[in-house]
Enzyme design. Structure first.
Site, PDB file in Angstrom:
ATOM      1  N   CYS A   1      85.799  61.063  37.485  1.00 34.95           N
ATOM      2  CA  CYS A   1      85.122  62.173  38.166  1.00 34.95           C
ATOM      3  C   CYS A   1      83.834  61.755  38.859  1.00 34.95           C
ATOM      4  CB  CYS A   1      84.808  63.287  37.179  1.00 34.95           C
ATOM      5  SG  CYS A   1      86.276  63.991  36.452  1.00 34.95           S
TER       6      CYS A   1
ATOM      7  N   HIS B   1      78.796  67.982  39.270  1.00 35.82           N
ATOM      8  CA  HIS B   1      80.244  67.901  39.070  1.00 35.82           C
ATOM      9  C   HIS B   1      80.746  69.235  38.529  1.00 35.82           C
ATOM     10  CE1 HIS B   1      84.186  66.673  38.256  1.00 35.82           C
ATOM     11  NE2 HIS B   1      84.052  66.453  36.958  1.00 35.82           N
TER      12      HIS B   1
ATOM     13  N   ASN C   1      88.429  71.717  37.679  1.00 43.43           N
ATOM     14  CA  ASN C   1      87.867  70.365  37.807  1.00 43.43           C
ATOM     15  C   ASN C   1      88.802  69.523  38.673  1.00 43.43           C
ATOM     16  OD1 ASN C   1      87.008  67.746  37.459  1.00 43.43           O
ATOM     17  ND2 ASN C   1      86.845  67.853  35.231  1.00 43.43           N
TER      18      ASN C   1
HETATM   19  N1  ACO Z   1      93.080  78.501  25.185  1.00 41.70           N
HETATM   20  C1  ACO Z   1      92.820  78.970  23.944  1.00 41.70           C
HETATM   21  N2  ACO Z   1      92.356  78.209  22.958  1.00 41.70           N
HETATM   22  C2  ACO Z   1      92.127  76.913  23.229  1.00 41.70           C
HETATM   23  C3  ACO Z   1      92.382  76.339  24.488  1.00 41.70           C
HETATM   24  C4  ACO Z   1      92.880  77.191  25.495  1.00 41.70           C
HETATM   25  N3  ACO Z   1      93.152  76.774  26.746  1.00 41.70           N
HETATM   26  N4  ACO Z   1      92.055  75.046  24.457  1.00 41.70           N
HETATM   27  C5  ACO Z   1      91.606  74.784  23.222  1.00 41.70           C
HETATM   28  N5  ACO Z   1      91.655  75.911  22.480  1.00 41.70           N
HETATM   29  C6  ACO Z   1      91.284  76.105  21.078  1.00 41.70           C
HETATM   30  C7  ACO Z   1      91.286  74.801  20.304  1.00 41.70           C
HETATM   31  O1  ACO Z   1      92.595  74.504  19.851  1.00 41.70           O
HETATM   32  C8  ACO Z   1      90.355  75.146  19.167  1.00 41.70           C
HETATM   33  O2  ACO Z   1      91.063  75.881  18.207  1.00 41.70           O
HETATM   34  P1  ACO Z   1      90.841  75.594  16.636  1.00 41.70           P
HETATM   35  O3  ACO Z   1      89.371  75.887  16.400  1.00 41.70           O
HETATM   36  O4  ACO Z   1      91.769  76.568  16.006  1.00 41.70           O
HETATM   37  O5  ACO Z   1      91.186  74.162  16.443  1.00 41.70           O
HETATM   38  C9  ACO Z   1      89.347  76.082  19.801  1.00 41.70           C
HETATM   39  O6  ACO Z   1      89.945  76.556  21.021  1.00 41.70           O
HETATM   40  C10 ACO Z   1      88.010  75.444  20.129  1.00 41.70           C
HETATM   41  O7  ACO Z   1      88.258  74.230  20.787  1.00 41.70           O
HETATM   42  P2  ACO Z   1      87.078  73.314  21.262  1.00 41.70           P
HETATM   43  O8  ACO Z   1      87.652  72.063  21.855  1.00 41.70           O
HETATM   44  O9  ACO Z   1      86.039  73.209  20.188  1.00 41.70           O
HETATM   45  O10 ACO Z   1      86.472  74.231  22.412  1.00 41.70           O
HETATM   46  P3  ACO Z   1      85.179  73.951  23.259  1.00 41.70           P
HETATM   47  O11 ACO Z   1      84.277  75.102  23.164  1.00 41.70           O
HETATM   48  O12 ACO Z   1      84.637  72.575  23.012  1.00 41.70           O
HETATM   49  O13 ACO Z   1      85.768  73.955  24.732  1.00 41.70           O
HETATM   50  C11 ACO Z   1      86.499  72.424  26.425  1.00 41.70           C
HETATM   51  C12 ACO Z   1      86.802  73.044  25.071  1.00 41.70           C
HETATM   52  C13 ACO Z   1      86.430  73.531  27.452  1.00 41.70           C
HETATM   53  C14 ACO Z   1      87.625  71.465  26.771  1.00 41.70           C
HETATM   54  C15 ACO Z   1      85.146  71.687  26.349  1.00 41.70           C
HETATM   55  O14 ACO Z   1      85.117  70.837  25.236  1.00 41.70           O
HETATM   56  C16 ACO Z   1      84.865  70.880  27.584  1.00 41.70           C
HETATM   57  O15 ACO Z   1      84.714  71.414  28.659  1.00 41.70           O
HETATM   58  N6  ACO Z   1      84.726  69.562  27.441  1.00 41.70           N
HETATM   59  C17 ACO Z   1      84.419  68.685  28.569  1.00 41.70           C
HETATM   60  C18 ACO Z   1      85.686  68.450  29.294  1.00 41.70           C
HETATM   61  C19 ACO Z   1      85.448  67.830  30.653  1.00 41.70           C
HETATM   62  O16 ACO Z   1      84.523  68.167  31.352  1.00 41.70           O
HETATM   63  N7  ACO Z   1      86.373  66.957  31.015  1.00 41.70           N
HETATM   64  C20 ACO Z   1      86.427  66.403  32.295  1.00 41.70           C
HETATM   65  C21 ACO Z   1      85.530  65.240  32.470  1.00 41.70           C
HETATM   66  S1  ACO Z   1      85.603  64.677  34.072  1.00 41.70           S
HETATM   67  C22 ACO Z   1      86.915  63.524  34.340  1.00 41.70           C
HETATM   68  O17 ACO Z   1      86.699  62.325  34.346  1.00 41.70           O
HETATM   69  C23 ACO Z   1      88.281  64.032  34.596  1.00 41.70           C
END
Ligand code: ACO
Length: 325
Positions: free
Chosen positions: A111, A250, A280
């Site tokens: 990214c 980003h 993203n």
């Molecule tokens: N819908 C519903 N529930 C979900 C979903 C979804 N789409 N995805 C995950 N959950 C659940 C999980 O299973 C978890 O359930 P559990 O507690 O029963 O295990 C719960 O939601 C919480 O999950 P977390 O991963 O703790 O949620 P978080 O608040 O951290 O949000 C997210 C997740 C949005 C992915 C966040 O961690 C994030 O944005 N991380 C950065 C990701 C990013 O920016 N990546 C790209 C980088 S750039 C590149 O190089 C491509």
């Protein structure tokens, strides 16, 4: 020699994948996606529409905007993790598609790719090696995301953004920084498809061929690095956070952007966000956002722009620039 952006363009596929569509595909909800990420919809490319098609469309627009011909280009850099092939470079296909005659190469920094690309282009211009460099960020993450994995499939989308960086009497790019921490590649990667785990009959159809992400680890890294990388670029530019007229981060997650805004003490009116429409789009996210900020009149000549990205690698990069167009 200084460098400045003289042309820009973007292209996104027509097909929209909304949160409501995703609710029918995996166990998720519009409420969860919007509250955790800010994303409402994303664009998805057609099966017969590879990354080079998106990149060429965005590149053509950038040339037209700059009033240049493809033959004026001294270099093309295509930043992508989802190129048409493992090799040749997508940049070769873009060079041919645009009718350019210059060298062309791909650059891979996930990214952070497009900011890495713009900084690389700046070096070619500063040394007098090229006068006009086309830098394209293009991704079709939909083609490597597992649409049964709710933790990743709601995040990503497809698109392309481009800019032409040209030799300039006036300084455009004022400061920049780049970084890499390759100690934990598994935090965000596609395990199979390279020389580590080649595509074989044993890997085809397995989850190893899709994007894997340790979401909360990437989240923690991103919230830490966005502010500090931007600060480093500002120091090199001789500016402070208060000098920023528009911050284009980003477009991965609204909560990550809000953490960076807090660290940089930036009010919402100085921050550009469009991730609700595209999700993203990795290396395409910032150049698409730049184009839309210009379209919406958010950037005026003389404005100081801060841009910062992070991603797989882990990698990050930031630029502080003065808008001269
Ligand atoms: N819908 C519903 N529930 C979900 C979903 C979804 N789409 N995805 C995950 N959950 C659940 C999980 O299973 C978890 O359930 P559990 O507690 O029963 O295990 C719960 O939601 C919480 O999950 P977390 O991963 O703790 O949620 P978080 O608040 O951290 O949000 C997210 C997740 C949005 C992915 C966040 O961690 C994030 O944005 N991380 C950065 C990701 C990013 O920016 N990546 C790209 C980088 S750039 C590149 O190089 C491509």
């Amino acid at each position: 020699m200084h460098s400045a952006i003289t042309g820009w363009g973007k292209f996104v596929p027509e097909r929209i994948l909304s949160n409501a569509d995703l609710e029918r595909m995996v166990e998720t909800s519009d409420e969860w996606i919007v509250s955790r990420t800010g994303i409402r919809e994303r664009r998805i490319s057609a099966p017969d529409q590879p990354s080079s098609h998106l990149a060429i469309a965005a590149g053509r627009q950038a040339l037209e905007c700059a009033g240049l011909q493809a033959s004026d280009l001294g270099l093309i850099i295509v930043c992508t993790v989802t190129g048409d092939y493992t090799f040749p470079a997508t940049a070769n296909l873009v060079q041919d598609g645009l009718g350019a005659h210059c060298p062309a190469f791909d650059l891979q920094a996930a990214c952070a790719g497009w900011i890495y690309g713009l900084i690389t282009a700046h070096q070619f211009i500063a040394t007098g090696t090229a006068r006009h460099v086309l830098v394209i960020g293009v991704e079709e993450l939909s083609k490597i995301v597992d649409y049964t994995d709710r933790a990743t499939c709601v995040l990503f989308g497809d698109g392309a953004g481009a800019a032409i960086l040209s030799a300039s009497e006036e300084p455009g790019i004022l400061g920049f920084t780049m970084g890499s921490d390759g100690a934990r590649p598994e935090q965000l990667y596609r395990p199979a498809g390279g020389s580590c785990i080649p595509i074989t009959k044993d890997t085809v159809g397995t989850s190893a061929t899709y994007v894997h992400m340790m979401g909360s680890e990437v989240f923690k890294f991103a919230t830490r690095i966005m502010g500090s990388a931007m600060e480093e670029a500002l120091v090199m530019a001789g500016l402070t956070r208060h000098d920023i007229d528009l911050f284009i981060p980003h477009q991965a997650n609204l909560r990550i952007i809000e953490a960076a805004m807090k660290r940089l003490e930036l009010p919402p009116e100085k921050v550009f966000v469009n991730l609700e429409k595209y999700g993203n789009t990795s290396s395409a996210a910032i150049p698409i956002a730049l184009c839309e900020a210009i379209e919406q009149g958010r950037i005026q000549t003389g404005n100081r722009i801060g841009m910062v990205a992070f991603g797989g690698g882990l990698s990050w990069a930031a630029i502080a620039m003065r808008w001269t167009a």
